[in-house]
Design a protein around this motif. Structure first.
Motif, PDB file in Angstrom:
ATOM      1  N   MET A   1       3.616  11.522  26.049  1.00 42.31           N
ATOM      2  CA  MET A   1       4.271  12.281  24.904  1.00 42.31           C
ATOM      3  C   MET A   1       2.883  13.340  24.466  1.00 42.31           C
ATOM      4  O   MET A   1       3.177  14.456  24.084  1.00 42.31           O
ATOM      5  CB  MET A   1       5.101  12.509  23.163  1.00 42.31           C
ATOM      6  N   THR A   2       1.678  12.399  24.692  1.00 44.52           N
ATOM      7  CA  THR A   2       0.632  13.307  24.307  1.00 44.52           C
ATOM      8  C   THR A   2       0.046  15.006  25.321  1.00 44.52           C
ATOM      9  O   THR A   2      -0.301  15.624  25.042  1.00 44.52           O
ATOM     10  CB  THR A   2      -1.128  12.533  24.273  1.00 44.52           C
ATOM     11  N   TYR A   3       0.058  14.392  26.361  1.00 40.90           N
ATOM     12  CA  TYR A   3       0.007  14.793  27.926  1.00 40.90           C
ATOM     13  C   TYR A   3       0.962  16.116  28.079  1.00 40.90           C
ATOM     14  O   TYR A   3       0.562  17.254  27.469  1.00 40.90           O
ATOM     15  CB  TYR A   3       0.141  14.023  29.096  1.00 40.90           C
ATOM     16  N   LEU A   4       2.196  15.932  27.476  1.00 43.10           N
ATOM     17  CA  LEU A   4       2.908  16.859  27.465  1.00 43.10           C
ATOM     18  C   LEU A   4       3.142  17.793  26.135  1.00 43.10           C
ATOM     19  O   LEU A   4       3.125  19.058  26.918  1.00 43.10           O
ATOM     20  CB  LEU A   4       4.408  15.695  27.086  1.00 43.10           C
ATOM     21  N   ASN A   5       2.885  17.235  25.260  1.00 42.49           N
ATOM     22  CA  ASN A   5       2.584  18.456  24.018  1.00 42.49           C
ATOM     23  C   ASN A   5       1.413  19.198  24.066  1.00 42.49           C
ATOM     24  O   ASN A   5       1.502  20.924  24.161  1.00 42.49           O
ATOM     25  CB  ASN A   5       2.247  17.964  22.888  1.00 42.49           C
ATOM     26  N   ALA A   6       0.340  18.874  24.839  1.00 44.75           N
ATOM     27  CA  ALA A   6      -1.118  19.258  25.621  1.00 44.75           C
ATOM     28  C   ALA A   6      -0.703  20.271  26.535  1.00 44.75           C
ATOM     29  O   ALA A   6      -0.985  21.871  26.363  1.00 44.75           O
ATOM     30  CB  ALA A   6      -2.297  18.646  25.666  1.00 44.75           C
ATOM     31  N   PHE A   7       0.214  19.984  27.134  1.00 41.96           N
ATOM     32  CA  PHE A   7       0.455  21.157  28.158  1.00 41.96           C
ATOM     33  C   PHE A   7       1.112  22.170  28.251  1.00 41.96           C
ATOM     34  O   PHE A   7       1.384  23.156  28.099  1.00 41.96           O
ATOM     35  CB  PHE A   7       1.880  20.103  29.642  1.00 41.96           C
ATOM     36  N   LYS A   8       2.997  21.442  27.259  1.00 45.17           N
ATOM     37  CA  LYS A   8       2.905  22.709  26.708  1.00 45.17           C
ATOM     38  C   LYS A   8       2.762  23.216  25.672  1.00 45.17           C
ATOM     39  O   LYS A   8       3.227  25.034  26.261  1.00 45.17           O
ATOM     40  CB  LYS A   8       3.603  22.316  24.829  1.00 45.17           C
TER      41      LYS A   8
ATOM     42  N   THR B   1       0.136  24.945  26.741  1.00 44.02           N
ATOM     43  CA  THR B   1      -0.677  26.395  27.665  1.00 44.02           C
ATOM     44  C   THR B   1       0.632  27.115  28.767  1.00 44.02           C
ATOM     45  O   THR B   1       0.971  28.370  28.663  1.00 44.02           O
ATOM     46  CB  THR B   1      -1.565  25.658  28.657  1.00 44.02           C
ATOM     47  N   PHE B   2       2.195  26.331  28.279  1.00 37.99           N
ATOM     48  CA  PHE B   2       2.348  26.773  29.854  1.00 37.99           C
ATOM     49  C   PHE B   2       3.497  26.466  29.145  1.00 37.99           C
ATOM     50  O   PHE B   2       4.715  26.790  30.060  1.00 37.99           O
ATOM     51  CB  PHE B   2       2.690  25.829  31.062  1.00 37.99           C
ATOM     52  N   GLY B   3       4.709  26.167  28.340  1.00 35.15           N
ATOM     53  CA  GLY B   3       5.527  26.038  26.897  1.00 35.15           C
ATOM     54  C   GLY B   3       6.574  26.896  27.741  1.00 35.15           C
ATOM     55  O   GLY B   3       7.525  26.800  28.233  1.00 35.15           O
ATOM     56  N   GLY B   4       6.467  28.246  27.359  1.00 34.58           N
ATOM     57  CA  GLY B   4       7.836  28.927  28.012  1.00 34.58           C
ATOM     58  C   GLY B   4       7.359  29.671  29.027  1.00 34.58           C
ATOM     59  O   GLY B   4       8.643  30.293  29.877  1.00 34.58           O
ATOM     60  N   ALA B   5       6.785  29.133  30.449  1.00 35.40           N
ATOM     61  CA  ALA B   5       6.673  29.538  31.353  1.00 35.40           C
ATOM     62  C   ALA B   5       7.740  28.598  31.717  1.00 35.40           C
ATOM     63  O   ALA B   5       7.961  27.520  31.756  1.00 35.40           O
ATOM     64  CB  ALA B   5       5.591  29.239  31.640  1.00 35.40           C
ATOM     65  N   LYS B   6       8.285  29.692  33.346  1.00 31.87           N
ATOM     66  CA  LYS B   6       9.327  29.088  33.995  1.00 31.87           C
ATOM     67  C   LYS B   6       8.439  28.002  35.113  1.00 31.87           C
ATOM     68  O   LYS B   6       7.185  28.665  35.852  1.00 31.87           O
ATOM     69  CB  LYS B   6      10.496  30.062  34.981  1.00 31.87           C
ATOM     70  N   VAL B   7       8.958  26.698  35.205  1.00 30.36           N
ATOM     71  CA  VAL B   7       8.341  25.215  35.978  1.00 30.36           C
ATOM     72  C   VAL B   7       7.940  26.201  37.286  1.00 30.36           C
ATOM     73  O   VAL B   7       7.042  25.452  37.824  1.00 30.36           O
ATOM     74  CB  VAL B   7       9.053  24.079  35.852  1.00 30.36           C
ATOM     75  N   ALA B   8       9.101  26.892  37.784  1.00 29.85           N
ATOM     76  CA  ALA B   8       9.023  27.504  39.351  1.00 29.85           C
ATOM     77  C   ALA B   8       7.156  28.523  39.047  1.00 29.85           C
ATOM     78  O   ALA B   8       7.167  28.720  40.052  1.00 29.85           O
ATOM     79  CB  ALA B   8       9.925  27.694  39.666  1.00 29.85           C
TER      80      ALA B   8
ATOM     81  N   VAL C   1      -2.614  25.264  37.474  1.00 31.42           N
ATOM     82  CA  VAL C   1      -2.610  23.341  36.609  1.00 31.42           C
ATOM     83  C   VAL C   1      -4.299  23.558  36.472  1.00 31.42           C
ATOM     84  O   VAL C   1      -4.754  21.790  35.952  1.00 31.42           O
ATOM     85  CB  VAL C   1      -1.981  22.799  37.571  1.00 31.42           C
ATOM     86  N   GLU C   2      -4.966  23.472  37.824  1.00 34.72           N
ATOM     87  CA  GLU C   2      -6.322  22.912  38.404  1.00 34.72           C
ATOM     88  C   GLU C   2      -7.347  23.898  37.031  1.00 34.72           C
ATOM     89  O   GLU C   2      -7.827  23.042  36.010  1.00 34.72           O
ATOM     90  CB  GLU C   2      -6.834  23.383  39.441  1.00 34.72           C
ATOM     91  N   ASP C   3      -7.060  24.764  37.005  1.00 34.80           N
ATOM     92  CA  ASP C   3      -7.472  25.786  36.061  1.00 34.80           C
ATOM     93  C   ASP C   3      -7.487  24.905  34.205  1.00 34.80           C
ATOM     94  O   ASP C   3      -8.419  24.613  33.964  1.00 34.80           O
ATOM     95  CB  ASP C   3      -7.860  27.542  35.867  1.00 34.80           C
ATOM     96  N   TYR C   4      -6.354  24.293  34.200  1.00 29.69           N
ATOM     97  CA  TYR C   4      -5.936  23.694  33.019  1.00 29.69           C
ATOM     98  C   TYR C   4      -6.936  22.272  32.780  1.00 29.69           C
ATOM     99  O   TYR C   4      -7.564  22.402  31.629  1.00 29.69           O
ATOM    100  CB  TYR C   4      -4.544  23.420  33.001  1.00 29.69           C
ATOM    101  N   LEU C   5      -6.754  21.929  33.192  1.00 30.75           N
ATOM    102  CA  LEU C   5      -7.556  20.268  33.331  1.00 30.75           C
ATOM    103  C   LEU C   5      -8.517  20.086  33.944  1.00 30.75           C
ATOM    104  O   LEU C   5      -9.785  19.779  33.497  1.00 30.75           O
ATOM    105  CB  LEU C   5      -6.890  19.414  35.277  1.00 30.75           C
ATOM    106  N   ASN C   6      -9.564  21.246  34.226  1.00 28.25           N
ATOM    107  CA  ASN C   6     -10.787  21.800  34.290  1.00 28.25           C
ATOM    108  C   ASN C   6     -11.791  22.225  32.847  1.00 28.25           C
ATOM    109  O   ASN C   6     -12.721  21.761  32.557  1.00 28.25           O
ATOM    110  CB  ASN C   6     -11.340  22.381  35.173  1.00 28.25           C
ATOM    111  N   GLN C   7     -10.336  22.858  31.949  1.00 28.74           N
ATOM    112  CA  GLN C   7     -10.917  23.150  30.427  1.00 28.74           C
ATOM    113  C   GLN C   7     -11.129  21.491  29.505  1.00 28.74           C
ATOM    114  O   GLN C   7     -11.592  21.506  28.822  1.00 28.74           O
ATOM    115  CB  GLN C   7     -10.198  23.819  30.117  1.00 28.74           C
ATOM    116  N   ILE C   8     -11.191  19.813  30.209  1.00 26.77           N
ATOM    117  CA  ILE C   8     -10.522  18.994  29.830  1.00 26.77           C
ATOM    118  C   ILE C   8     -11.794  18.340  29.492  1.00 26.77           C
ATOM    119  O   ILE C   8     -12.057  18.360  30.620  1.00 26.77           O
ATOM    120  CB  ILE C   8      -9.528  18.104  30.496  1.00 26.77           C
TER     121      ILE C   8
END
Length: 438
Positions: free
Chosen positions: A127-134, A136-143, A150-157
């Motif tokens: 749930m910690t991962y999901l909340n962090a992902f939300k 950045t991308f919460g309102g975006a369509k998953v498609a 996602v790579e850019d998102y992970l590189n910021q960790i």
């Protein structure tokens, strides 16, 4: 695709991918992709994943007879239109892929059978991962969430272990979204997501003299918190385990602690790892006895109290610092990895434990740790509780000194003084106004 080793020792992977563009002669334009790796195994894994990804997306040039027949039939039905454009049109008009945002999909995911089968502690981590992902991308369509995003998102960790764990979870989450039962996305874009190997270093621990300072500060300022600290520094218990311990788990006459199933940390499908702690160092029982410990742990505001004690002792607060410190000095003292693992509940074998904790301090330091960090001969004053809704009187000079000592950080100054940050702000404001009026 091809793999070859370069002169500098790196391994180079090359592949050619057809594009939707054509040259003046009507032939498809192909683009070349290259990527280098430190070893051949990593190159082969990337090549395999990329091949699977390209095959799923229809960009693999080598096709079976059946795939070729399907391609020709689809080409005929579409009237010769580029099939990738047809796929894009389908994806855009797929009811699930278009209408569902990440927020909506996550709400469905946490109600799915896959989620409910997870252990409670695993669900908390995920749930910690999901909340962090939300965030950045919460309102975006998953498609519309692709591999590069996602790579850019992970590189910021920043932390390597967190980045690897987060990426591994997201790969599984996207796989779930692409499965036929729900199929919120047509293709899993993270099939070829590459996660670097993790190199675990030696854990950080608190040096002996700093542990002495912490207990000296606790004796003077917060004696009722000493049992909580002692269970970490002299028994190696996790904070989560200490929080769950009750009076019934302490066999004080036998000098044993029963880390029962309801107390122990969960592992693998929610299975607990209970253990009975026997033969713990004498230092633990000396501190518990001096604190008149009866099995009831004072856990009120334990995070604030820990922070204040560390700040007042001017010692850096480390993640799982007490537990790692105990494991380090206990092994140096006993030279018995198996015994220390039984106390701490570390999984794996002695070899894994030794890789992390052996040789960090000398044998003598292990003996000194348990021989010199003892309660004061004069005893421990047991009426000095400061985190029991008691208002503390702090002078203006003390507030100014703490404010300067923490370089103007009001939050750290509040922790150092043992009062609220709001109180620090209010007092500083009053002092400033008074100085202006003078």
């Amino acid at each position: 695709m091809s793999i070859e080793q370069k002169e500098n020792g790196k391994w180079l992977v090359r592949l050619t991918v057809p594009t939707a563009k054509r040259n003046l002669n009507g032939k498809l334009i192909r683009k070349n992709l290259t990527k280098t790796f430190d070893n051949k195994t990593a190159a082969e894994i990337w090549e395999k994943n990329k091949k699977q990804s390209l095959l799923a997306q229809g960009t693999e040039s080598a096709m079976s007879g059946l795939e070729l027949a399907e391609f020709r039939e689809a080409k005929s039905i579409s009237g010769g239109v580029d099939l990738r454009e047809v796929a894009k049109f389908y994806s855009q008009h797929n009811p699930k892929g278009v209408k569902k945002t990440l927020n909506e999909v996550i709400d469905l995911y946490v109600e799915s059978p896959k989620w409910l089968k997870l252990a409670a502690t695993t669900r908390v981590n995920h749930m910690t991962y999901l909340n962090a992902f939300k965030k950045t991308f919460g309102g975006a369509k998953v498609a519309e969430i692709g591999l590069e995003a996602v790579e850019d998102y992970l590189n910021q960790i920043p932390h390597e272990v967190s980045r690897h764990s987060h990426g591994s979870f997201l790969k599984g989450f996207f796989t779930w979204m692409s499965q036929r039962r729900q199929q919120f996305i047509v293709i899993n874009p993270l099939v070829s997501l590459q996660l670097n190997d993790i190199h675990y270093g030696a854990p950080d621990f608190v040096i002996l003299n700093d542990v002495k300072k912490l207990f000296e500060v606790a004796v003077e300022n917060d004696p009722s918190f000493i049992p909580y600290m002692a269970l970490g520094f002299f028994a190696g218990l996790r904070t989560s385990e200490i929080d769950r311990l009750e009076k019934k788990h302490f066999l004080l006459t036998d000098r044993r602690i029963n880390v029962a199933a309801e107390v122990a940390k969960r592992k693998r499908q929610g299975r607990p790892l209970p253990r009975l702690l026997d033969g713990l160092p004498e230092t633990l029982w000396l501190w518990l006895s001096a604190s008149q410990f009866n099995g009831e742990i004072d856990k009120v505001n334990r995070v604030k109290r820990y922070r204040r004690i560390y700040a007042k002792a001017e010692v850096e607060r480390l993640h799982s610092g007490a537990r790692h410190t105990f494991a380090t000095y206990a092994y140096a003292y006993t030279q018995d990895a198996g015994q220390v693992r039984k106390w701490t509940g570390h999984r794996g074998n002695d070899s894994v434990f030794l890789t992390h904790y052996a040789g960090l301090v000398e044998k003598k330091a292990g003996g000194d740790y348990f021989a010199t960090i003892k309660p004061p001969a004069a005893g421990i004053p047991l009426d000095g509780k400061i985190y029991k809704n008691r208002k503390r009187k702090v002078s203006d000079d003390a507030i100014k000194e703490a404010f300067q000592k923490t370089a103007g950080n009001k939050s750290k100054a509040a922790i150092l003084l043992g009062i609220s940050e709001a109180a620090v702000r209010s007092r500083l404001k009053k002092m400033t106004n008074y100085e202006c009026r003078k």
